[in-house]
Design a protein around this motif. Structure first.
Motif, PDB file in Angstrom:
ATOM      1  N   PHE A  36       0.854  -1.178   0.000  1.00 16.62           N
ATOM      2  CA  PHE A  36       0.000   0.000   0.000  1.00 16.62           C
ATOM      3  C   PHE A  36       0.892   1.231   0.000  1.00 16.62           C
ATOM      4  O   PHE A  36       2.080   1.140   0.279  1.00 16.62           O
ATOM      5  CB  PHE A  36      -0.896   0.012   1.245  1.00 16.62           C
ATOM      6  CG  PHE A  36      -1.950  -1.066   1.249  1.00 16.62           C
ATOM      7  CD1 PHE A  36      -1.619  -2.376   1.536  1.00 16.62           C
ATOM      8  CD2 PHE A  36      -3.266  -0.756   0.964  1.00 16.62           C
ATOM      9  CE1 PHE A  36      -2.585  -3.380   1.534  1.00 16.62           C
ATOM     10  CE2 PHE A  36      -4.246  -1.744   0.958  1.00 16.62           C
ATOM     11  CZ  PHE A  36      -3.892  -3.060   1.246  1.00 16.62           C
ATOM     12  N   ARG A  37       0.308   2.378  -0.280  1.00 18.03           N
ATOM     13  CA  ARG A  37       1.082   3.613  -0.220  1.00 18.03           C
ATOM     14  C   ARG A  37       0.192   4.738   0.292  1.00 18.03           C
ATOM     15  O   ARG A  37      -1.028   4.691   0.166  1.00 18.03           O
ATOM     16  CB  ARG A  37       1.650   3.969  -1.598  1.00 18.03           C
ATOM     17  CG  ARG A  37       0.607   4.330  -2.651  1.00 18.03           C
ATOM     18  CD  ARG A  37       1.268   4.500  -4.011  1.00 18.03           C
ATOM     19  NE  ARG A  37       0.301   4.889  -5.042  1.00 18.03           N
ATOM     20  CZ  ARG A  37       0.596   4.955  -6.338  1.00 18.03           C
ATOM     21  NH1 ARG A  37       1.829   4.657  -6.768  1.00 18.03           N
ATOM     22  NH2 ARG A  37      -0.329   5.321  -7.201  1.00 18.03           N
ATOM     23  N   GLN A  38       0.853   5.725   0.864  1.00 22.04           N
ATOM     24  CA  GLN A  38       0.137   6.884   1.365  1.00 22.04           C
ATOM     25  C   GLN A  38       0.934   8.135   1.074  1.00 22.04           C
ATOM     26  O   GLN A  38       2.079   8.281   1.537  1.00 22.04           O
ATOM     27  CB  GLN A  38      -0.135   6.765   2.859  1.00 22.04           C
ATOM     28  CG  GLN A  38      -1.055   7.844   3.395  1.00 22.04           C
ATOM     29  CD  GLN A  38      -1.602   7.518   4.775  1.00 22.04           C
ATOM     30  OE1 GLN A  38      -1.060   6.685   5.500  1.00 22.04           O
ATOM     31  NE2 GLN A  38      -2.699   8.166   5.144  1.00 22.04           N
ATOM     32  N   ALA A  39       0.339   9.002   0.287  1.00 22.63           N
ATOM     33  CA  ALA A  39       0.947  10.285  -0.028  1.00 22.63           C
ATOM     34  C   ALA A  39       0.452  11.323   0.975  1.00 22.63           C
ATOM     35  O   ALA A  39      -0.612  11.156   1.575  1.00 22.63           O
ATOM     36  CB  ALA A  39       0.570  10.706  -1.448  1.00 22.63           C
ATOM     37  N   ARG A  44      -4.555   6.069   2.587  1.00 29.19           N
ATOM     38  CA  ARG A  44      -3.738   4.933   2.185  1.00 29.19           C
ATOM     39  C   ARG A  44      -4.397   4.231   1.002  1.00 29.19           C
ATOM     40  O   ARG A  44      -5.605   4.032   0.986  1.00 29.19           O
ATOM     41  CB  ARG A  44      -3.568   3.973   3.352  1.00 29.19           C
ATOM     42  CG  ARG A  44      -2.529   2.905   3.135  1.00 29.19           C
ATOM     43  CD  ARG A  44      -2.170   2.211   4.407  1.00 29.19           C
ATOM     44  NE  ARG A  44      -1.521   3.125   5.344  1.00 29.19           N
ATOM     45  CZ  ARG A  44      -0.914   2.718   6.458  1.00 29.19           C
ATOM     46  NH1 ARG A  44      -0.891   1.431   6.769  1.00 29.19           N
ATOM     47  NH2 ARG A  44      -0.357   3.589   7.262  1.00 29.19           N
ATOM     48  N   GLU A  45      -3.582   3.819   0.040  1.00 26.69           N
ATOM     49  CA  GLU A  45      -4.068   3.301  -1.238  1.00 26.69           C
ATOM     50  C   GLU A  45      -3.437   1.948  -1.529  1.00 26.69           C
ATOM     51  O   GLU A  45      -2.221   1.774  -1.367  1.00 26.69           O
ATOM     52  CB  GLU A  45      -3.693   4.304  -2.336  1.00 26.69           C
ATOM     53  CG  GLU A  45      -4.022   3.909  -3.749  1.00 26.69           C
ATOM     54  CD  GLU A  45      -3.573   4.965  -4.738  1.00 26.69           C
ATOM     55  OE1 GLU A  45      -4.395   5.379  -5.574  1.00 26.69           O
ATOM     56  OE2 GLU A  45      -2.395   5.373  -4.687  1.00 26.69           O
ATOM     57  N   PHE A  46      -4.257   1.013  -1.957  1.00 24.04           N
ATOM     58  CA  PHE A  46      -3.763  -0.291  -2.371  1.00 24.04           C
ATOM     59  C   PHE A  46      -2.905  -0.156  -3.625  1.00 24.04           C
ATOM     60  O   PHE A  46      -3.261   0.583  -4.554  1.00 24.04           O
ATOM     61  CB  PHE A  46      -4.944  -1.215  -2.651  1.00 24.04           C
ATOM     62  CG  PHE A  46      -4.581  -2.502  -3.317  1.00 24.04           C
ATOM     63  CD1 PHE A  46      -4.756  -2.663  -4.685  1.00 24.04           C
ATOM     64  CD2 PHE A  46      -4.047  -3.551  -2.586  1.00 24.04           C
ATOM     65  CE1 PHE A  46      -4.430  -3.847  -5.313  1.00 24.04           C
ATOM     66  CE2 PHE A  46      -3.699  -4.738  -3.204  1.00 24.04           C
ATOM     67  CZ  PHE A  46      -3.895  -4.886  -4.572  1.00 24.04           C
ATOM     68  N   VAL A  47      -1.802  -0.901  -3.668  1.00 22.55           N
ATOM     69  CA  VAL A  47      -0.931  -0.878  -4.840  1.00 22.55           C
ATOM     70  C   VAL A  47      -0.880  -2.251  -5.510  1.00 22.55           C
ATOM     71  O   VAL A  47      -1.093  -2.365  -6.717  1.00 22.55           O
ATOM     72  CB  VAL A  47       0.492  -0.428  -4.468  1.00 22.55           C
ATOM     73  CG1 VAL A  47       1.405  -0.482  -5.683  1.00 22.55           C
ATOM     74  CG2 VAL A  47       0.473   0.979  -3.874  1.00 22.55           C
ATOM     75  N   ALA A  48      -0.594  -3.284  -4.733  1.00 25.75           N
ATOM     76  CA  ALA A  48      -0.466  -4.620  -5.316  1.00 25.75           C
ATOM     77  C   ALA A  48      -0.550  -5.650  -4.200  1.00 25.75           C
ATOM     78  O   ALA A  48      -0.281  -5.347  -3.039  1.00 25.75           O
ATOM     79  CB  ALA A  48       0.858  -4.767  -6.060  1.00 25.75           C
ATOM     80  N   GLN A 117       6.802  -0.869   8.607  1.00 21.74           N
ATOM     81  CA  GLN A 117       6.997   0.508   9.055  1.00 21.74           C
ATOM     82  C   GLN A 117       6.952   1.533   7.938  1.00 21.74           C
ATOM     83  O   GLN A 117       6.859   2.715   8.219  1.00 21.74           O
ATOM     84  CB  GLN A 117       8.342   0.638   9.794  1.00 21.74           C
ATOM     85  CG  GLN A 117       9.544   0.861   8.915  1.00 21.74           C
ATOM     86  CD  GLN A 117       9.990  -0.368   8.138  1.00 21.74           C
ATOM     87  OE1 GLN A 117       9.376  -1.426   8.169  1.00 21.74           O
ATOM     88  NE2 GLN A 117      11.095  -0.228   7.430  1.00 21.74           N
ATOM     89  N   GLY A 118       6.995   1.111   6.697  1.00 18.18           N
ATOM     90  CA  GLY A 118       6.939   2.064   5.594  1.00 18.18           C
ATOM     91  C   GLY A 118       8.311   2.461   5.095  1.00 18.18           C
ATOM     92  O   GLY A 118       9.271   2.561   5.863  1.00 18.18           O
ATOM     93  N   THR A 119       8.385   2.706   3.805  1.00 18.92           N
ATOM     94  CA  THR A 119       9.617   3.184   3.187  1.00 18.92           C
ATOM     95  C   THR A 119       9.250   4.270   2.183  1.00 18.92           C
ATOM     96  O   THR A 119       8.307   4.128   1.419  1.00 18.92           O
ATOM     97  CB  THR A 119      10.394   2.015   2.538  1.00 18.92           C
ATOM     98  OG1 THR A 119      11.639   2.487   2.034  1.00 18.92           O
ATOM     99  CG2 THR A 119       9.615   1.336   1.425  1.00 18.92           C
ATOM    100  N   GLN A 120      10.002   5.359   2.212  1.00 15.33           N
ATOM    101  CA  GLN A 120       9.662   6.532   1.396  1.00 15.33           C
ATOM    102  C   GLN A 120      10.146   6.359  -0.037  1.00 15.33           C
ATOM    103  O   GLN A 120      11.298   5.990  -0.275  1.00 15.33           O
ATOM    104  CB  GLN A 120      10.300   7.788   1.993  1.00 15.33           C
ATOM    105  CG  GLN A 120      10.091   9.051   1.175  1.00 15.33           C
ATOM    106  CD  GLN A 120       8.666   9.561   1.215  1.00 15.33           C
ATOM    107  OE1 GLN A 120       8.055   9.618   2.275  1.00 15.33           O
ATOM    108  NE2 GLN A 120       8.125   9.922   0.048  1.00 15.33           N
ATOM    109  N   VAL A 121       9.259   6.638  -0.968  1.00 13.55           N
ATOM    110  CA  VAL A 121       9.598   6.684  -2.390  1.00 13.55           C
ATOM    111  C   VAL A 121       9.297   8.091  -2.886  1.00 13.55           C
ATOM    112  O   VAL A 121       8.178   8.580  -2.740  1.00 13.55           O
ATOM    113  CB  VAL A 121       8.784   5.654  -3.196  1.00 13.55           C
ATOM    114  CG1 VAL A 121       8.985   5.858  -4.697  1.00 13.55           C
ATOM    115  CG2 VAL A 121       9.178   4.234  -2.789  1.00 13.55           C
ATOM    116  N   THR A 122      10.305   8.731  -3.457  1.00 13.60           N
ATOM    117  CA  THR A 122      10.143  10.083  -3.983  1.00 13.60           C
ATOM    118  C   THR A 122      10.568  10.095  -5.439  1.00 13.60           C
ATOM    119  O   THR A 122      11.685   9.698  -5.762  1.00 13.60           O
ATOM    120  CB  THR A 122      10.984  11.085  -3.183  1.00 13.60           C
ATOM    121  OG1 THR A 122      10.604  11.038  -1.806  1.00 13.60           O
ATOM    122  CG2 THR A 122      10.781  12.496  -3.712  1.00 13.60           C
TER     123      THR A 122
END
Length: 125
Positions: A36-39, A44-48, A117-122
């Protein structure tokens, strides 16, 4: 259950990143896994997602053809290969485990029992 996500970073548009998420050795094979991802300022949004067997996968429409989810149960790891990245892919990416004992994968965050815990993608333009 501890999930450890890694692989985030900063890339230019069109670039690639591979995210990894490692889970517990004894039970990882039983989990369906999702990303999932959250901008900022967004939900929070499902990705795959991928089933415990690897036989079933599911993707966010905008990720189809660019992202690929896979898993290596021998390494207790699920991967998200992200190609052709766009600025709108910028977010914190989370891996999650669904212990529902189904080979069907779900896009709903409520389905998932454990979160990394999440990892940042920019992605810059």
């Amino acid at each position: 259950v501890q999930l450890q996500a890694s692989g985030g970073g900063s890339v230019q548009a069109g670039g690639s990143l591979r995210l990894s998420c490692t889970g517990p050795a004894r039970t990882f094979n039983n989990f369906n896994m999702g990303w999932f991802r959250q901008a900022p300022g967004k939900e929070r949004e499902f990705v795959a997602a991928i089933s415990w067997s690897g036989n079933n996968t599911r993707y966010l429409d905008s990720a189809k053809g660019r992202f690929s989810i896979s898993r290596d149960n021998a390494k207790n790891t699920v991967y998200l290969q992200m190609n052709s990245l766009k600025p709108e892919d910028t977010a914190v990416y989370y891996c999650a485990a669904d212990i529902g004992y189904s080979d069907y994968v779900f896009p709903s965050a409520a389905r998932y029992d454990y979160w990394g815990q999440g990892t940042q993608v920019t992605v810059s333009s």
